[in-house]
Enzyme design. Structure first.
Site, PDB file in Angstrom:
ATOM      1  N   TYR A  74       0.821  -1.117  -0.149  1.00  0.00           N
ATOM      2  CA  TYR A  74      -0.003   0.013   0.221  1.00  0.00           C
ATOM      3  C   TYR A  74       0.917   1.174   0.012  1.00  0.00           C
ATOM      4  O   TYR A  74       0.453   2.263  -0.688  1.00  0.00           O
ATOM      5  CB  TYR A  74      -1.072   0.004   1.202  1.00  0.00           C
ATOM      6  CG  TYR A  74      -2.257  -1.124   0.791  1.00  0.00           C
ATOM      7  CD1 TYR A  74      -2.032  -2.303   1.422  1.00  0.00           C
ATOM      8  CD2 TYR A  74      -3.198  -0.893  -0.042  1.00  0.00           C
ATOM      9  CE1 TYR A  74      -2.995  -3.419   1.122  1.00  0.00           C
ATOM     10  CE2 TYR A  74      -3.929  -1.696  -0.336  1.00  0.00           C
ATOM     11  CZ  TYR A  74      -3.977  -3.199   0.353  1.00  0.00           C
ATOM     12  OH  TYR A  74      -4.921  -3.984   0.062  1.00  0.00           O
ATOM     13  N   ARG A  84       1.451   1.758  -3.642  1.00  0.00           N
ATOM     14  CA  ARG A  84       0.280   2.617  -4.362  1.00  0.00           C
ATOM     15  C   ARG A  84      -0.002   3.907  -3.876  1.00  0.00           C
ATOM     16  O   ARG A  84      -0.469   4.559  -4.546  1.00  0.00           O
ATOM     17  CB  ARG A  84      -0.901   1.476  -4.027  1.00  0.00           C
ATOM     18  CG  ARG A  84      -0.747   0.104  -4.538  1.00  0.00           C
ATOM     19  CD  ARG A  84      -1.930  -0.770  -4.380  1.00  0.00           C
ATOM     20  NE  ARG A  84      -3.146  -0.271  -4.925  1.00  0.00           N
ATOM     21  CZ  ARG A  84      -4.464  -0.637  -4.851  1.00  0.00           C
ATOM     22  NH1 ARG A  84      -4.327  -1.404  -3.736  1.00  0.00           N
ATOM     23  NH2 ARG A  84      -5.318   0.015  -5.539  1.00  0.00           N
ATOM     24  N   HIS A 118     -14.363   0.967  -0.390  1.00  0.00           N
ATOM     25  CA  HIS A 118     -13.269  -0.177  -0.219  1.00  0.00           C
ATOM     26  C   HIS A 118     -12.034   0.531   0.590  1.00  0.00           C
ATOM     27  O   HIS A 118     -11.023   0.171   0.442  1.00  0.00           O
ATOM     28  CB  HIS A 118     -12.747  -0.491  -1.642  1.00  0.00           C
ATOM     29  CG  HIS A 118     -13.640  -1.508  -2.110  1.00  0.00           C
ATOM     30  ND1 HIS A 118     -13.566  -2.026  -3.403  1.00  0.00           N
ATOM     31  CD2 HIS A 118     -14.677  -2.269  -1.541  1.00  0.00           C
ATOM     32  CE1 HIS A 118     -14.567  -3.004  -3.576  1.00  0.00           C
ATOM     33  NE2 HIS A 118     -15.467  -2.989  -2.308  1.00  0.00           N
ATOM     34  N   CYS A 124      -5.127   5.737  20.916  1.00  0.00           N
ATOM     35  CA  CYS A 124      -4.855   4.654  21.995  1.00  0.00           C
ATOM     36  C   CYS A 124      -3.758   4.327  22.292  1.00  0.00           C
ATOM     37  O   CYS A 124      -3.596   3.471  23.102  1.00  0.00           O
ATOM     38  CB  CYS A 124      -6.018   3.373  21.755  1.00  0.00           C
ATOM     39  SG  CYS A 124      -5.501   2.377  20.265  1.00  0.00           S
ATOM     40  N   SER A 157     -15.013  -4.150 -13.476  1.00  0.00           N
ATOM     41  CA  SER A 157     -15.001  -5.477 -14.176  1.00  0.00           C
ATOM     42  C   SER A 157     -16.454  -6.386 -13.662  1.00  0.00           C
ATOM     43  O   SER A 157     -16.832  -7.234 -14.054  1.00  0.00           O
ATOM     44  CB  SER A 157     -14.045  -6.362 -14.027  1.00  0.00           C
ATOM     45  OG  SER A 157     -13.860  -6.595 -12.910  1.00  0.00           O
TER      46      SER A 157
END
Ligand code: APR
Length: 232
Positions: free
Chosen positions: A55, A58, A108, A138, A176
């Site tokens: 990631y 990307r 997403h 946290c 798709s």
């Protein structure tokens, strides 16, 4: 007739001409990486570094990408169409926002967001996320990409279903039709009497479910369609 209410679903194909890879085209992301390694909670548990690196790469590509005429046309539609426009994207890049869209539903997730696996706090992701980064809320080392992986529940489904039940027009662009629930939106739209249009380079898996299919590159088909809708 009041201005039609429009729901748009976009997929990786709308960002292809901005240089971001799609998943299932020749040589796509799923030809380079195994989904189970980089897009599942189990893969992240097994090898968090591999997933974070995937990631990070990307996110860096998306940061350098520029929106194309299709993104910009959808932003113009949102700004100028008198009826409701709901833009839902399966994409995790921010090209819709860079193209001027104000109100994007990232079902997403998004590369620019980080999520705490412990307390579900979200914060802007650094360009290069580290494994075990501390959650700013946290303070546990449970930061993860804010991406919906296979087997996880997509975001804002109630809002999306609400919009679909009120849709007069449903358009799917550059997807798709392989992954549910997004691939099933056309059925819900059809059920409520919406006109459905697929705009794709190659026909999607579920193209037969659409009332209309427009083949071509998004940077050409989308601006042409927006001009039709806006009557200019
Ligand atoms: N213009 C329009 N359509 C294009 C273009 C283009 N320039 N280039 C490719 N396409 C189309 C392809 O024909 C294909 O139908 O875009 C679609 C891309 O399909 P996928 O690669 O499967 O991407 P997508 O449908 O967005 O995948 C859905 O699968 O892996 C998961 O979470 C991931 O959000 C993703 C989801």
């Amino acid at each position: 007739m009041a201005s039609p209410s429009i729901v748009i679903l976009t997929g990786a194909g709308i960002s292809a001409e901005s240089g971001l890879g799609t998943f299932r085209d020749e040589g796509g992301l799923w030809a380079q990486h195994r989904i189970e390694d980089v897009a599942t909670p189990e893969g992240f548990a097994r090898n968090p570094q591999l997933v974070v690196d995937f990631y990070n790469a990307r996110r860096r590509q998306a940061a350098e990408a520029v929106p194309n005429a299709a993104h910009e046309a959808l932003a113009r539609l949102e700004a100028e169409h008198a009826g409701n426009v709901t833009l839902v994207t399966q994409n995790v890049d921010d090209l819709h926002e860079k193209g001027g869209s104000q109100n994007v539903v990232h079902m997403h997730g998004a590369l620019n967001s980080a999520l705490c696996a412990a307390c579900a706090h979200r914060w802007p992701a650094p360009l290069k996320m580290q494994v075990g980064a501390l959650c700013p809320k946290c303070a546990t080392p449970t930061a993860r990409p804010d991406i919906v992986w296979f087997g996880e529940i997509p975001y804002q489904m109630e809002r999306i279903e609400q919009a679909l039940t009120r849709a007069d027009i449903f358009v799917a662009i550059g997807t798709s039709g392989n992954v549910y629930p997004a691939a099933g939106f056309v059925q819900l739209a059809t059920h409520v009497g919406a006109h459905t249009v697929e705009m794709n380079l190659d026909p999607g898996e579920n193209v037969s479910l659409f009332a209309e299919a427009r083949a071509g590159k998004a940077s050409e088909t989308v601006p042409a369609w927006v001009k039709e809708v806006l009557g200019s």
